[in-house]
Design a protein around this motif. Sequence first.
Motif, PDB file in Angstrom:
ATOM      1  N   LEU A  52       0.811  -1.220   0.000  1.00 51.27           N
ATOM      2  CA  LEU A  52       0.000   0.000   0.000  1.00 51.27           C
ATOM      3  C   LEU A  52       0.847   1.275   0.000  1.00 51.27           C
ATOM      4  CD1 LEU A  52      -2.913  -1.146   2.344  1.00 51.27           C
ATOM      5  CD2 LEU A  52      -2.754  -1.261  -0.142  1.00 51.27           C
ATOM      6  N   PRO A  53       1.951   1.356   0.767  1.00 51.15           N
ATOM      7  CA  PRO A  53       2.805   2.544   0.662  1.00 51.15           C
ATOM      8  C   PRO A  53       3.383   2.756  -0.740  1.00 51.15           C
ATOM      9  CG  PRO A  53       3.300   1.378   2.684  1.00 51.15           C
ATOM     10  CD  PRO A  53       2.374   0.495   1.888  1.00 51.15           C
ATOM     11  N   MET A  54       3.814   1.664  -1.404  1.00 50.37           N
ATOM     12  CA  MET A  54       4.353   1.802  -2.757  1.00 50.37           C
ATOM     13  C   MET A  54       3.258   2.192  -3.741  1.00 50.37           C
ATOM     14  SD  MET A  54       7.610   1.547  -2.999  1.00 50.37           S
ATOM     15  CE  MET A  54       7.878   1.188  -4.729  1.00 50.37           C
ATOM     16  N   LEU A  55       2.066   1.678  -3.541  1.00 43.31           N
ATOM     17  CA  LEU A  55       0.945   2.051  -4.389  1.00 43.31           C
ATOM     18  C   LEU A  55       0.639   3.542  -4.239  1.00 43.31           C
ATOM     19  CD1 LEU A  55      -1.458   1.486  -6.213  1.00 43.31           C
ATOM     20  CD2 LEU A  55      -2.689   0.587  -4.231  1.00 43.31           C
ATOM     21  N   LYS A  56       0.627   4.012  -2.997  1.00 42.82           N
ATOM     22  CA  LYS A  56       0.367   5.431  -2.729  1.00 42.82           C
ATOM     23  C   LYS A  56       1.438   6.316  -3.364  1.00 42.82           C
ATOM     24  CE  LYS A  56      -0.451   8.567   1.188  1.00 42.82           C
ATOM     25  NZ  LYS A  56       0.689   9.482   1.116  1.00 42.82           N
ATOM     26  N   ARG A  57       2.714   5.943  -3.189  1.00 48.81           N
ATOM     27  CA  ARG A  57       3.807   6.745  -3.751  1.00 48.81           C
ATOM     28  C   ARG A  57       3.755   6.755  -5.275  1.00 48.81           C
ATOM     29  NH1 ARG A  57       8.514   8.667  -1.685  1.00 48.81           N
ATOM     30  NH2 ARG A  57       7.128   8.964   0.087  1.00 48.81           N
ATOM     31  N   THR A  58       3.422   5.614  -5.869  1.00 53.75           N
ATOM     32  CA  THR A  58       3.339   5.539  -7.324  1.00 53.75           C
ATOM     33  C   THR A  58       2.229   6.440  -7.850  1.00 53.75           C
ATOM     34  OG1 THR A  58       4.159   3.267  -7.253  1.00 53.75           O
ATOM     35  CG2 THR A  58       3.097   3.968  -9.291  1.00 53.75           C
ATOM     36  N   LYS A  59       1.085   6.442  -7.189  1.00 53.21           N
ATOM     37  CA  LYS A  59      -0.021   7.320  -7.577  1.00 53.21           C
ATOM     38  C   LYS A  59       0.405   8.780  -7.488  1.00 53.21           C
ATOM     39  CE  LYS A  59      -4.161   4.674  -6.297  1.00 53.21           C
ATOM     40  NZ  LYS A  59      -5.296   4.639  -5.337  1.00 53.21           N
ATOM     41  N   GLU A  60       1.105   9.133  -6.398  1.00 53.96           N
ATOM     42  CA  GLU A  60       1.559  10.519  -6.215  1.00 53.96           C
ATOM     43  C   GLU A  60       2.533  10.925  -7.316  1.00 53.96           C
ATOM     44  OE1 GLU A  60       1.276  10.545  -1.308  1.00 53.96           O
ATOM     45  OE2 GLU A  60       3.218  10.316  -2.308  1.00 53.96           O
ATOM     46  N   ASN A  61       3.465  10.053  -7.647  1.00 55.35           N
ATOM     47  CA  ASN A  61       4.444  10.365  -8.683  1.00 55.35           C
ATOM     48  C   ASN A  61       3.792  10.509 -10.048  1.00 55.35           C
ATOM     49  OD1 ASN A  61       6.436  10.310  -6.750  1.00 55.35           O
ATOM     50  ND2 ASN A  61       7.251   8.317  -7.331  1.00 55.35           N
ATOM     51  N   LEU A  62       2.828   9.641 -10.352  1.00 55.49           N
ATOM     52  CA  LEU A  62       2.117   9.746 -11.626  1.00 55.49           C
ATOM     53  C   LEU A  62       1.340  11.049 -11.710  1.00 55.49           C
ATOM     54  CD1 LEU A  62       0.703   6.182 -12.363  1.00 55.49           C
ATOM     55  CD2 LEU A  62       2.227   7.511 -13.816  1.00 55.49           C
ATOM     56  N   ALA A  63       0.687  11.398 -10.603  1.00 54.78           N
ATOM     57  CA  ALA A  63      -0.093  12.639 -10.587  1.00 54.78           C
ATOM     58  C   ALA A  63       0.809  13.859 -10.754  1.00 54.78           C
ATOM     59  CB  ALA A  63      -0.889  12.744  -9.286  1.00 54.78           C
ATOM     60  N   ALA A  64       1.981  13.811 -10.147  1.00 56.26           N
ATOM     61  CA  ALA A  64       2.927  14.937 -10.257  1.00 56.26           C
ATOM     62  C   ALA A  64       3.488  15.058 -11.667  1.00 56.26           C
ATOM     63  CB  ALA A  64       4.060  14.755  -9.252  1.00 56.26           C
ATOM     64  N   ALA A  65       3.681  13.912 -12.325  1.00 53.71           N
ATOM     65  CA  ALA A  65       4.250  13.930 -13.677  1.00 53.71           C
ATOM     66  C   ALA A  65       3.214  14.318 -14.725  1.00 53.71           C
ATOM     67  CB  ALA A  65       4.843  12.559 -14.007  1.00 53.71           C
ATOM     68  N   ASP A  66       2.039  13.766 -14.623  1.00 54.11           N
ATOM     69  CA  ASP A  66       0.999  14.008 -15.623  1.00 54.11           C
ATOM     70  C   ASP A  66      -0.330  13.505 -15.075  1.00 54.11           C
ATOM     71  OD1 ASP A  66      -0.762  14.066 -17.767  1.00 54.11           O
ATOM     72  OD2 ASP A  66       0.729  13.396 -19.217  1.00 54.11           O
ATOM     73  N   ARG A  67      -1.219  14.398 -14.770  1.00 47.35           N
ATOM     74  CA  ARG A  67      -2.485  14.017 -14.127  1.00 47.35           C
ATOM     75  C   ARG A  67      -3.415  13.216 -15.031  1.00 47.35           C
ATOM     76  NH1 ARG A  67      -3.375  16.130  -9.223  1.00 47.35           N
ATOM     77  NH2 ARG A  67      -2.007  17.793  -8.521  1.00 47.35           N
ATOM     78  N   THR A  68      -3.082  13.088 -16.313  1.00 48.10           N
ATOM     79  CA  THR A  68      -3.951  12.319 -17.206  1.00 48.10           C
ATOM     80  C   THR A  68      -3.659  10.821 -17.128  1.00 48.10           C
ATOM     81  OG1 THR A  68      -2.436  12.506 -19.100  1.00 48.10           O
ATOM     82  CG2 THR A  68      -4.075  14.265 -18.802  1.00 48.10           C
ATOM     83  N   HIS A  69      -2.512  10.431 -16.568  1.00 45.15           N
ATOM     84  CA  HIS A  69      -2.161   9.010 -16.489  1.00 45.15           C
ATOM     85  C   HIS A  69      -2.868   8.355 -15.315  1.00 45.15           C
ATOM     86  CE1 HIS A  69       0.600   9.047 -19.725  1.00 45.15           C
ATOM     87  NE2 HIS A  69       1.479   9.829 -19.142  1.00 45.15           N
ATOM     88  N   ARG A  70      -3.369   7.172 -15.536  1.00 49.20           N
ATOM     89  CA  ARG A  70      -4.029   6.402 -14.493  1.00 49.20           C
ATOM     90  C   ARG A  70      -3.460   4.985 -14.493  1.00 49.20           C
ATOM     91  NH1 ARG A  70      -4.971  10.693 -13.302  1.00 49.20           N
ATOM     92  NH2 ARG A  70      -6.948  11.784 -13.001  1.00 49.20           N
ATOM     93  N   MET A  71      -3.370   4.417 -13.329  1.00 46.27           N
ATOM     94  CA  MET A  71      -2.894   3.047 -13.216  1.00 46.27           C
ATOM     95  C   MET A  71      -4.019   2.102 -13.590  1.00 46.27           C
ATOM     96  SD  MET A  71      -0.778   3.422  -9.661  1.00 46.27           S
ATOM     97  CE  MET A  71      -0.425   1.687  -9.543  1.00 46.27           C
ATOM     98  N   GLY A  72      -3.697   1.117 -14.431  1.00 46.28           N
ATOM     99  CA  GLY A  72      -4.708   0.152 -14.847  1.00 46.28           C
ATOM    100  C   GLY A  72      -4.820  -0.989 -13.851  1.00 46.28           C
ATOM    101  N   THR A  73      -3.830  -1.861 -13.819  1.00 50.44           N
ATOM    102  CA  THR A  73      -3.810  -2.995 -12.898  1.00 50.44           C
ATOM    103  C   THR A  73      -2.445  -3.064 -12.244  1.00 50.44           C
ATOM    104  OG1 THR A  73      -5.335  -4.233 -14.310  1.00 50.44           O
ATOM    105  CG2 THR A  73      -4.091  -5.495 -12.689  1.00 50.44           C
ATOM    106  N   LEU A  74      -2.442  -3.292 -10.943  1.00 48.79           N
ATOM    107  CA  LEU A  74      -1.188  -3.419 -10.220  1.00 48.79           C
ATOM    108  C   LEU A  74      -0.910  -4.901 -10.010  1.00 48.79           C
ATOM    109  CD1 LEU A  74       0.166  -1.383  -7.340  1.00 48.79           C
ATOM    110  CD2 LEU A  74      -0.059  -3.842  -7.035  1.00 48.79           C
ATOM    111  N   LEU A  75       0.265  -5.345 -10.433  1.00 53.85           N
ATOM    112  CA  LEU A  75       0.671  -6.742 -10.311  1.00 53.85           C
ATOM    113  C   LEU A  75       1.756  -6.859  -9.248  1.00 53.85           C
ATOM    114  CD1 LEU A  75       1.134  -7.467 -14.128  1.00 53.85           C
ATOM    115  CD2 LEU A  75      -0.966  -7.657 -12.789  1.00 53.85           C
ATOM    116  N   ALA A  76       1.639  -7.850  -8.384  1.00 55.27           N
ATOM    117  CA  ALA A  76       2.656  -8.040  -7.351  1.00 55.27           C
ATOM    118  C   ALA A  76       2.781  -9.516  -7.018  1.00 55.27           C
ATOM    119  CB  ALA A  76       2.290  -7.246  -6.097  1.00 55.27           C
ATOM    120  N   ASP A  77       3.994  -9.926  -6.620  1.00 54.92           N
ATOM    121  CA  ASP A  77       4.205 -11.329  -6.294  1.00 54.92           C
ATOM    122  C   ASP A  77       3.691 -11.654  -4.895  1.00 54.92           C
ATOM    123  OD1 ASP A  77       6.184 -10.690  -4.396  1.00 54.92           O
ATOM    124  OD2 ASP A  77       7.808 -10.923  -5.840  1.00 54.92           O
ATOM    125  N   ALA A  78       3.803 -12.937  -4.513  1.00 50.22           N
ATOM    126  CA  ALA A  78       3.213 -13.410  -3.263  1.00 50.22           C
ATOM    127  C   ALA A  78       3.824 -12.769  -2.020  1.00 50.22           C
ATOM    128  CB  ALA A  78       3.347 -14.932  -3.173  1.00 50.22           C
TER     129      ALA A  78
END
Length: 199
Positions: A52-78
């Motif tokens: 969840l912290p990495m998801l939050k940081r990734t959203k913040e970075n995407l928003a700072a770079a370009d607010r039109t980008h949205r995350m589709g699906t987040l993939l993570a291992d076990a």
Amino acid sequence: MLKVNSTDPESRIMKTAKGHLQGYNAQAAASEDRIILSAEVTQDCNDKKQLLPMLKRTKENLAAADRTHRMGTLLADAGYFSRKNLELADSAGPELLVAVSSEWKTTGRRTGGGAPSSSPQSPASVMEEKLRSPGGKELYRKRGITIEPIFGHIKEVLGFRRFMRRGLEACGNEWKLMCMAHKAYVHGTQPAQAMAVWN
């Protein structure tokens, strides 16, 4: 008895495939076209608390770079799987596709032959069904060709296998510098639709 590393008191003992070592846990999230979207270093020896912290940081970075980008699906291992992570995830998205832990696979999987339980499905069983679906399988396979090559490139091509600096903040900055060096090798433009994955 508390054991402290006198060279770097902020480091922790980490379990690896080759045994234990003193260090930090490096995290990275990347888009489908292998652009690193966020990078952090933690003292936690496993990844469960990093989803969840990495998801939050990734959203913040995407928003700072370009607010039109949205995350589709987040993939993570076990390593990132926990019931708590699934329960606390933002229902507004992005969709999570996290490999279910081996513990759940051996104790929580419904056995064949019997009628399905009438009780509500747990978040873990819902995730397992998503992973088994044709679409889920196809999406999850992308994790191996998206984030794994990034870590492989940083380790093998750039030769980065240990931190030169000491302290959590300094090592975090060093990790981000290495991720920038990796980016210098990557061609392409900003992703049309970001899909974050991490190892």
